[in-house]
Design an enzyme around this catalytic site. Structure first.
Site, PDB file in Angstrom:
ATOM      1  N   LEU A 138       0.826  -1.198   0.000  1.00 10.00           N
ATOM      2  CA  LEU A 138       0.000   0.000   0.000  1.00 10.00           C
ATOM      3  C   LEU A 138       0.864   1.252   0.000  1.00 10.00           C
ATOM      4  O   LEU A 138       2.000   1.237   0.489  1.00 10.00           O
ATOM      5  CB  LEU A 138      -0.906   0.019   1.237  1.00 10.00           C
ATOM      6  N   CYS A 139       0.306   2.344  -0.542  1.00  6.74           N
ATOM      7  CA  CYS A 139       0.912   3.665  -0.422  1.00  6.74           C
ATOM      8  C   CYS A 139       2.279   3.700  -1.093  1.00  6.74           C
ATOM      9  O   CYS A 139       2.396   3.403  -2.277  1.00  6.74           O
ATOM     10  CB  CYS A 139       0.964   4.039   1.061  1.00  6.74           C
ATOM     11  N   ILE A 140       3.354   4.011  -0.367  1.00  9.50           N
ATOM     12  CA  ILE A 140       4.702   4.089  -0.926  1.00  9.50           C
ATOM     13  C   ILE A 140       5.415   2.737  -0.912  1.00  9.50           C
ATOM     14  O   ILE A 140       6.454   2.575  -1.562  1.00  9.50           O
ATOM     15  CB  ILE A 140       5.536   5.148  -0.161  1.00  9.50           C
ATOM     16  N   PRO A 142       4.990  -0.017  -2.491  1.00  8.39           N
ATOM     17  CA  PRO A 142       5.330  -0.623  -3.786  1.00  8.39           C
ATOM     18  C   PRO A 142       6.711  -0.222  -4.310  1.00  8.39           C
ATOM     19  O   PRO A 142       7.301  -0.953  -5.110  1.00  8.39           O
ATOM     20  CB  PRO A 142       4.220  -0.120  -4.704  1.00  8.39           C
ATOM     21  N   SER A 193      -2.026  -0.710  -4.025  1.00  4.83           N
ATOM     22  CA  SER A 193      -3.068   0.309  -3.990  1.00  4.83           C
ATOM     23  C   SER A 193      -2.472   1.605  -3.439  1.00  4.83           C
ATOM     24  O   SER A 193      -1.626   1.563  -2.537  1.00  4.83           O
ATOM     25  CB  SER A 193      -4.238  -0.155  -3.116  1.00  4.83           C
TER      26      SER A 193
END
Length: 222
Positions: A138-140, A142, A193
């Protein structure tokens, strides 16, 4: 495979600016529970990059904290040193965001596409990839998968052009996604996401976390 799907959740401290984003982590745990899964929290036993005063946003000079100890706040003490991670004990892995993912689990916040990844974190991700088990982020978070996986893995952090360019530079492939949306890479079994990488409400964060967990369950064949 057990009757209930088992999720390993990697935390990176406690608090958006220097650790795990609390909303994203708690809503991920809630989604796992609501969708019939079990979770076990992990964090690396190492110092944080730095400590941030979350009231002022300033770095607290001279303060030090440990990633595992701080993550235990979110996990209510039920947490395992990530060095002990065994892929046989879970069916999927998921990493909530927050700056800790880019400061403590890897060095993306400072070094961008040239970042190194925390050894325990990289080991856990590579073990899951080798086992063919799904991974969510999630968020950063990835961004650290881009550094580890490369191989044109399809990932999203939303629509930030600078971060997207860094993900592409690391050999992955960024796709734009909106609030609550999930990008699914079926070849690598990765679901991502944007969450708070976009201007989002907490209900949208809940949707993103739940949609990511649902995608992981689908990739498990559940």
């Amino acid at each position: 495979m057990t009757a209930q799907p088992r999720f390993a959740v990697i935390l990176s401290g406690c608090g958006v600016y220097d650790g795990t984003e609390i909303h994203e982590s708690v809503l991920t745990l809630l989604a796992i529970d609501r969708l019939g899964g079990l979770y076990r929290c992990y964090a690396p036993d190492r110092p944080q990059l730095h400590v941030v005063n979350h009231l002022t946003g300033a770095v607290a000079a001279g303060e030090t904290r440990n990633v595992l100890v701080e993550s235990a706040r979110i996990a209510r003490g039920a947490i395992t040193d990530l060095a002990q991670f065994d892929p046989a004990e879970c069916d999927a892995l998921i990493l909530p965001g927050g700056f800790g993912a880019a400061k403590n689990l890897c060095g993306f916040a400072l070094d961008g596409a040239e970042c190194a990844v925390d050894p325990a974190t990289e080991r856990a991700v590579r073990l899951m990839l080798a086992a063919g088990k799904p991974i969510g982020a999630l968020c950063i978070a990835p961004a650290l998968l881009a550094r580890i996986v490369g191989d044109r893995a399809e990932l999203t952090i939303g629509n930030d052009s600078g971060t997207a360019a860094a993900i592409d530079k690391m050999g992955a492939h960024h796709l734009v996604a909106g609030p609550g949306e999930v990008v699914i890479d079926t070849a690598h079994k990765i679901a991502t996401s944007p969450c708070y990488m976009l201007d989002s409400s907490i209900k949208t964060i809940a949707a993103g976390a739940e949609n990511t967990v649902r995608a992981l369950l689908t990739m498990m064949g559940r």
